[in-house]
Every structure is written in structure tokens, then in C-alpha cells.
Write an enzyme that holds these catalytic residues in place. Structure first.
Site, PDB file in Angstrom:
ATOM      1  N   GLY A 176      -0.631   8.276  -0.062  1.00  0.00           N
ATOM      2  CA  GLY A 176      -0.489   9.447  -0.634  1.00  0.00           C
ATOM      3  C   GLY A 176       0.778  10.393  -0.306  1.00  0.00           C
ATOM      4  O   GLY A 176       1.417  11.246  -0.753  1.00  0.00           O
ATOM      5  N   GLY A 192      -4.190  11.135  -1.400  1.00  0.00           N
ATOM      6  CA  GLY A 192      -4.922  12.157  -0.741  1.00  0.00           C
ATOM      7  C   GLY A 192      -4.419  13.578  -1.180  1.00  0.00           C
ATOM      8  O   GLY A 192      -5.147  14.371  -1.293  1.00  0.00           O
ATOM      9  N   ASP A 252      -5.788   2.089   3.317  1.00  0.00           N
ATOM     10  CA  ASP A 252      -5.339   1.014   4.064  1.00  0.00           C
ATOM     11  C   ASP A 252      -6.438   0.020   4.067  1.00  0.00           C
ATOM     12  O   ASP A 252      -6.024  -1.254   4.115  1.00  0.00           O
ATOM     13  CB  ASP A 252      -4.960   1.553   5.652  1.00  0.00           C
ATOM     14  CG  ASP A 252      -3.910   2.532   5.538  1.00  0.00           C
ATOM     15  OD1 ASP A 252      -2.985   2.410   4.577  1.00  0.00           O
ATOM     16  OD2 ASP A 252      -3.892   3.222   6.461  1.00  0.00           O
ATOM     17  N   LYS A 258      -5.435   2.487  11.512  1.00  0.00           N
ATOM     18  CA  LYS A 258      -4.389   1.832  10.480  1.00  0.00           C
ATOM     19  C   LYS A 258      -3.795   0.205  11.393  1.00  0.00           C
ATOM     20  O   LYS A 258      -3.760  -0.633  10.422  1.00  0.00           O
ATOM     21  CB  LYS A 258      -2.994   2.731  10.592  1.00  0.00           C
ATOM     22  CG  LYS A 258      -1.921   2.189   9.344  1.00  0.00           C
ATOM     23  CD  LYS A 258      -0.665   3.199   9.427  1.00  0.00           C
ATOM     24  CE  LYS A 258      -1.141   4.312   8.753  1.00  0.00           C
ATOM     25  NZ  LYS A 258      -0.925   4.311   7.259  1.00  0.00           N
ATOM     26  N   LYS A 317       0.879  -1.322  -0.224  1.00  0.00           N
ATOM     27  CA  LYS A 317       0.161  -0.031   0.248  1.00  0.00           C
ATOM     28  C   LYS A 317       0.984   1.104   0.021  1.00  0.00           C
ATOM     29  O   LYS A 317       1.828   1.486   0.845  1.00  0.00           O
ATOM     30  CB  LYS A 317      -0.788   0.111   1.365  1.00  0.00           C
ATOM     31  CG  LYS A 317      -1.363   1.261   1.587  1.00  0.00           C
ATOM     32  CD  LYS A 317      -2.372   2.145   0.409  1.00  0.00           C
ATOM     33  CE  LYS A 317      -2.851   3.402   1.025  1.00  0.00           C
ATOM     34  NZ  LYS A 317      -2.312   4.230   2.399  1.00  0.00           N
TER      35      LYS A 317
END
Length: 287
Positions: free
Chosen positions: A35, A68, A185, A244, A32
Site C-alpha cells: 500500500g 493500507g 506480506d 517482513k 507483492k
């Protein structure tokens, strides 16, 4: 000053990596790419190099990306002010169009192009393609922010079988054709779980899980689900780290062997994690 290595030193480095290459050959690793870890162009190039190297030695890499900061920047250019509730972007119909344009368009295709330029073979898709990520409204206050209801993993496994690096933008859809903005996430955890991946790596702009959030020296290198739950009770895991870590725990419960939270701003941190015994960041393990 640039450091030069002799051929013997290079050979020694490769030899030391051999057990890890053997361990991960043919295994699935989901990365992952957050941003906030994508803002430095030089580091972005190095992340792509790491991914291509892993792919070349036989690791089946799946890249899930957010975006983001770039979404917020594009919204600003279009005269629309970003708004957040509990850390999640409020996404009205106009905003979800912008999210779709930036994530599935510009960022996704830029990453695919970079991987190809570094010698990889990549294919970009969004969570809307093949109904990979089905979703529904998570909270009416947030608009078109999606809660994942189902993952149809077949499009990803098809790409892996054909030898591609799947590059997935975190959008979802419902049966009525509505598009949803999905937390990166969460999407990565669900995709990794559906693939029963060997490892999920969450690249972010933090070193990992810190016992003292202001002191990088207090990095926690590894912990179990039980220990993660205890640290949350103690308040060590708080604020933005709570969702997270929840994603990490969910991924493990769905079949991922282990999950790493680590700093994507450190050059070649992915290779350090996969191909050395030193590792990087915080590993959350099932046992």
C-alpha cells in the site's frame, strides 16, 4: 533532460536481457505490491508497465496487493479512526466491511483496469474467491485479522493456465463465512509457496534490508536464511522488518527459490531486478 537511445543501443539492451528472458520464460513470479508503494500514480503506471512487459515475454506473473493507506483514508472519511496493535490494524466487523470494499473493490479493480490498459490480460480475485485463503482469528485483540490456515491455490493456477495475470486482494474467510483482513506480506508468501514460485518480490517503501536503517548506502544485497537469523540476533533486523523477513524465510521454506525486498518507489525496479545482472533491493536465498 530526457535521454534518447539509438536503435543500436536499444537492440543492445534487448540482447543483454535475453539470458534473463530465457531464464524466466514460463516461470512464476509473485509480486507483492504494498500500500505504501502505491501512493504515487506515475510510479503505479510504471509498475503496471513492468508487469505487462514480463507477462508479454512469457513470465507467469501473480500480483498480490495491499492498500493500507487507502483503507485508513476511507475509514477517516466514514468517521472511523484507525487503531493498531503491534503494527496490525484492529479490525472490528464494521472495519472488515470497509477493508473488503476498498481492497476487493476499488483497489483490485483499479489495478486490473490499469494492467488491461497497458496491454495485459488480468483477472481480479480476493482471497475469499474459491476459498483461496482460509483463515481464523489471529488475536482476539485485533478482531477480524486473520491467521492463514490453508491456501487453496487452484483458482490461481486456473487463471495462469488460461493466460491471465491474477490480481489478488489480501482477504480471507472461514467456514462460517466470516471475512478476515490478512497481512499482505504473509498472504503473498503463502501464495508464492503454494505455487512454488521462482521468485517472490516484495515491493515496499524501503530500499531493502539496511545494516544501518538510516543509511541507504548500507544496503545488504543478498543473504541466506542463516545470515538473516544472525542479523536478527544482532538487532540489525528489528521492528517492522522482523515480520517482513519472517515472511521471506517462510516463503523459501515452502519452496520459493528466492525472495526480494525492494523499493517500489524506484522507477522500473521490477525490470532491473528480473532482466539485468545488477538487481535491486535485498535478496534472501535458501542456500
Amino acid at each position: 533532460m530526457e535521454k534518447y537511445f539509438s536503435n543500436a543501443e536499444r537492440a543492445e539492451v534487448l540482447t543483454q536481457a535475453l539470458p534473463y528472458i530465457r531464464q524466466y520464460n514460463g516461470k512464476i513470479v509473485v509480486i507483492k505490491y504494498g500500500g505504501n508503494a502505491m501512493v504515487n500514480e506515475q510510479l503505479k503506471q510504471q509498475v503496471m508497465e513492468d508487469i505487462v512487459l514480463l507477462w508479454l515475454i512469457g513470465v507467469k506473473v501473480v500480483l498480490v496487493h495491499g492498500g493500507g493507506p487507502e483503507i485508513s483514508e476511507t475509514m477517516g472519511r466514514l468517521g472511523k479512526k484507525p487503531a493498531f496493535v503491534d503494527g496490525l490494524r484492529v479490525t472490528d466487523r464494521e472495519t472488515v466491511d470497509i477493508v473488503q470494499m476498498v481492497l476487493a473493490g476499488k483497489i483490485n479493480k483499479t489495478l486490473v483496469n490499469l494492467l488491461e490498459m497497458h496491454g495485459g490480460q488480468a483477472m481480479g480475485i480476493s482471497g475469499m474467491d474459491g476459498r483461496l485463503i482460509e483463515a481464523r482469528i489471529k488475536d482476539e485483540r485485533l478482531g477480524f485479522v486473520g491467521e492463514i490456515t490453508h491456501v487453496n491455490i487452484q483458482p490461481v493456477t486456473d487463471l495462469l493456465e488460461k493466460g491471465y495475470i491474477p490480481v489478488i486482494s489480501t482477504l480471507g474467510c472461514d467456514r462460517q463465512g466470516n471475512a478476515y483482513n490478512i497481512n499482505g506480506d504473509t498472504a503473498a508468501a503463502r501464495v508464492a509457496g503454494a505455487l512454488e514460485a521462482e521468485r517472490l518480490i516484495l515491493l515496499s517503501d524501503i530500499p531493502g534490508l539496511l545494516r544501518d536503517k538510516d543509511d541507504p548506502a548500507t544496503l545488504i544485497p543478498a543473504l541466506s536464511i542463516a545470515e538473516a537469523n544472525a542479523l536478527r540476533q544482532e538487532g540489525v533486523i528489528s521492528g517492522g522488518m522482523i515480520p517482513k523477513v519472517e515472511c521471506c524465510v517462510d516463503a523459501i521454506r515452502q519452496g520459493v527459490k528466492n525472495v526480494i525486498i525492494m523499493d517500489g518507489r524506484v522507477p522500473h525496479s521490477i525490470l532491473m531486478e528480473i532482466l539485468t545482472d545488477e538487481g535491486a533491493g535485498t535478496m534472501i536465498k535458501g542456500k
